[in-house]
Design a protein around this motif. Structure first.
Motif, short mmCIF file in Angstrom:
data_model
loop_
_atom_site.label_atom_id
_atom_site.label_comp_id
_atom_site.label_asym_id
_atom_site.label_seq_id
_atom_site.Cartn_x
_atom_site.Cartn_y
_atom_site.Cartn_z
N MET A 229 0.85 -1.19 0.00
CA MET A 229 0.00 0.00 0.00
C MET A 229 0.88 1.24 0.00
O MET A 229 1.84 1.32 0.76
CB MET A 229 -0.93 0.01 1.22
N VAL A 230 0.53 2.18 -0.87
CA VAL A 230 1.32 3.39 -1.04
C VAL A 230 0.42 4.61 -0.89
O VAL A 230 -0.58 4.74 -1.62
CB VAL A 230 2.00 3.43 -2.42
N PRO A 231 0.71 5.52 0.04
CA PRO A 231 -0.07 6.76 0.13
C PRO A 231 0.09 7.58 -1.15
O PRO A 231 1.19 7.68 -1.69
CB PRO A 231 0.55 7.48 1.33
N THR A 232 -1.00 8.16 -1.62
CA THR A 232 -0.94 8.99 -2.82
C THR A 232 -1.42 10.41 -2.56
O THR A 232 -1.45 11.24 -3.46
CB THR A 232 -1.78 8.37 -3.95
N GLY A 233 -1.83 10.68 -1.34
CA GLY A 233 -2.32 12.00 -0.96
C GLY A 233 -2.60 11.99 0.53
O GLY A 233 -2.36 11.00 1.22
N ALA A 234 -3.15 13.09 1.02
CA ALA A 234 -3.44 13.18 2.45
C ALA A 234 -4.51 12.19 2.88
O ALA A 234 -4.50 11.70 4.01
CB ALA A 234 -3.87 14.60 2.80
N ARG A 235 -5.42 11.86 1.96
CA ARG A 235 -6.51 10.94 2.29
C ARG A 235 -6.73 9.90 1.18
O ARG A 235 -7.86 9.43 0.99
CB ARG A 235 -7.81 11.72 2.54
N THR A 236 -5.69 9.54 0.49
CA THR A 236 -5.81 8.54 -0.57
C THR A 236 -4.63 7.59 -0.53
O THR A 236 -3.52 7.97 -0.12
CB THR A 236 -5.89 9.17 -1.97
N ALA A 237 -4.85 6.37 -0.95
CA ALA A 237 -3.79 5.38 -1.01
C ALA A 237 -4.09 4.37 -2.08
O ALA A 237 -5.26 4.12 -2.42
CB ALA A 237 -3.62 4.69 0.34
N ASP A 238 -3.05 3.77 -2.65
CA ASP A 238 -3.19 2.70 -3.64
C ASP A 238 -2.77 1.37 -3.03
O ASP A 238 -1.72 1.27 -2.38
CB ASP A 238 -2.31 2.99 -4.86
N LEU A 239 -3.59 0.38 -3.24
CA LEU A 239 -3.28 -0.99 -2.86
C LEU A 239 -2.84 -1.67 -4.15
O LEU A 239 -3.62 -1.77 -5.10
CB LEU A 239 -4.49 -1.68 -2.27
#
Length: 242
Positions: A229-239
């Motif tokens: 899992m990688v954070p992509t923003g303050a309230r978003t992430a990619d699995l």
């Protein structure tokens, strides 16, 4: 924390619980809308052709209409046992230990076209209703649910993780939620592995004795479970799959 899962079109039938009691469901503020929709769906079931059309199902699925007709009298079972399919296969709730099941009941919730949202342990009957359905008596479910659901989510004093799919995301906005999407290593949104990875994440959340309070904690939990899992923003992430 509150983790919102997408539901499934198919449901396990039967159950050992008493008939539907709206007061036994979480988020009681939603009960007026729930009651209205249960009645509307049961009434619609009296007209089988109209039900098949509204629910966008074929005559071979007429049993779904019959289940809607008995919404108030049929057996219930916990939500995490009622919903089926790839996501719930990968969650594999029955294999969890007792303490893990209790955490799943508390932390995991299912977005529902009929009930708005139910926690994992809430007793619900089998039914057929999709998020994109337009009921002849009430119009689109988005119009019905948005005014009721959004205030409930806004007032939730919890860390909210949004794993809902498109049709259910449109029923209510949750601006403060962390939204997780499933993508390939190249960043492409996937459909085939989407539900499987969401199920694995939900399982990891149930198995963890630690309860994340923010995105950083969620990423740590996922990685500890072997998920990328990688954070992509303050309230978003990619699995990430693969």
């Amino acid at each position: 924390m509150l983790v919102l899962l997408p539901p499934s079109e198919t449901k396990a039938i039967g159950g050992e619980g008493a008939p539907l009691d709206l007061d036994a469901l979480s988020f009681p503020e939603l009960n007026p809308v729930r009651d209205k929709l249960v009645s509307a769906l049961a009434d619609l079931a009296k007209d089988v052709p109209a039900s098949l059309k509204a629910l966008d199902i074929s005559e071979r699925q007429v049993d779904e209409v019959h289940r809607n007709a008995s919404l108030r009298t049929s057996e219930t079972t916990p939500a995490l046992l009622r919903y089926t399919g790839v996501l719930y296969d990968n969650l594999d709730f029955p294999s969890l230990k007792k303490a893990e099941k209790e955490r799943a009941y508390e932390r995991l919730a299912v977005a529902s076209a009929l009930f708005g949202a139910v926690r994992g342990g809430d007793p619900v009957p089998a039914y057929r209703l999709s998020g994109g359905t337009t009921l002849p008596s009430h119009g689109s479910l988005r119009t019905v649910w948005k005014p009721a659901l959004e205030p409930v989510f806004e007032e939730a004093d919890e860390f909210v993780v949004d794993l809902r799919s498109g049709a259910y995301s449109s029923l209510a906005r949750i601006p403060h939620a962390v939204v997780v999407r499933v993508v390939t290593s190249e960043g492409k949104v996937v459909s085939h592995f989407n539900k499987a990875h969401k199920g694995l994440l939900a399982r990891a959340i149930a198995k963890s004795s630690a309860e994340p309070a923010d995105l950083k904690g969620l990423v740590k939990l996922a990685r500890k479970a072997g998920l990328t899992m990688v954070p992509t923003g303050a309230r978003t992430a990619d699995l990430i799959t693969g």
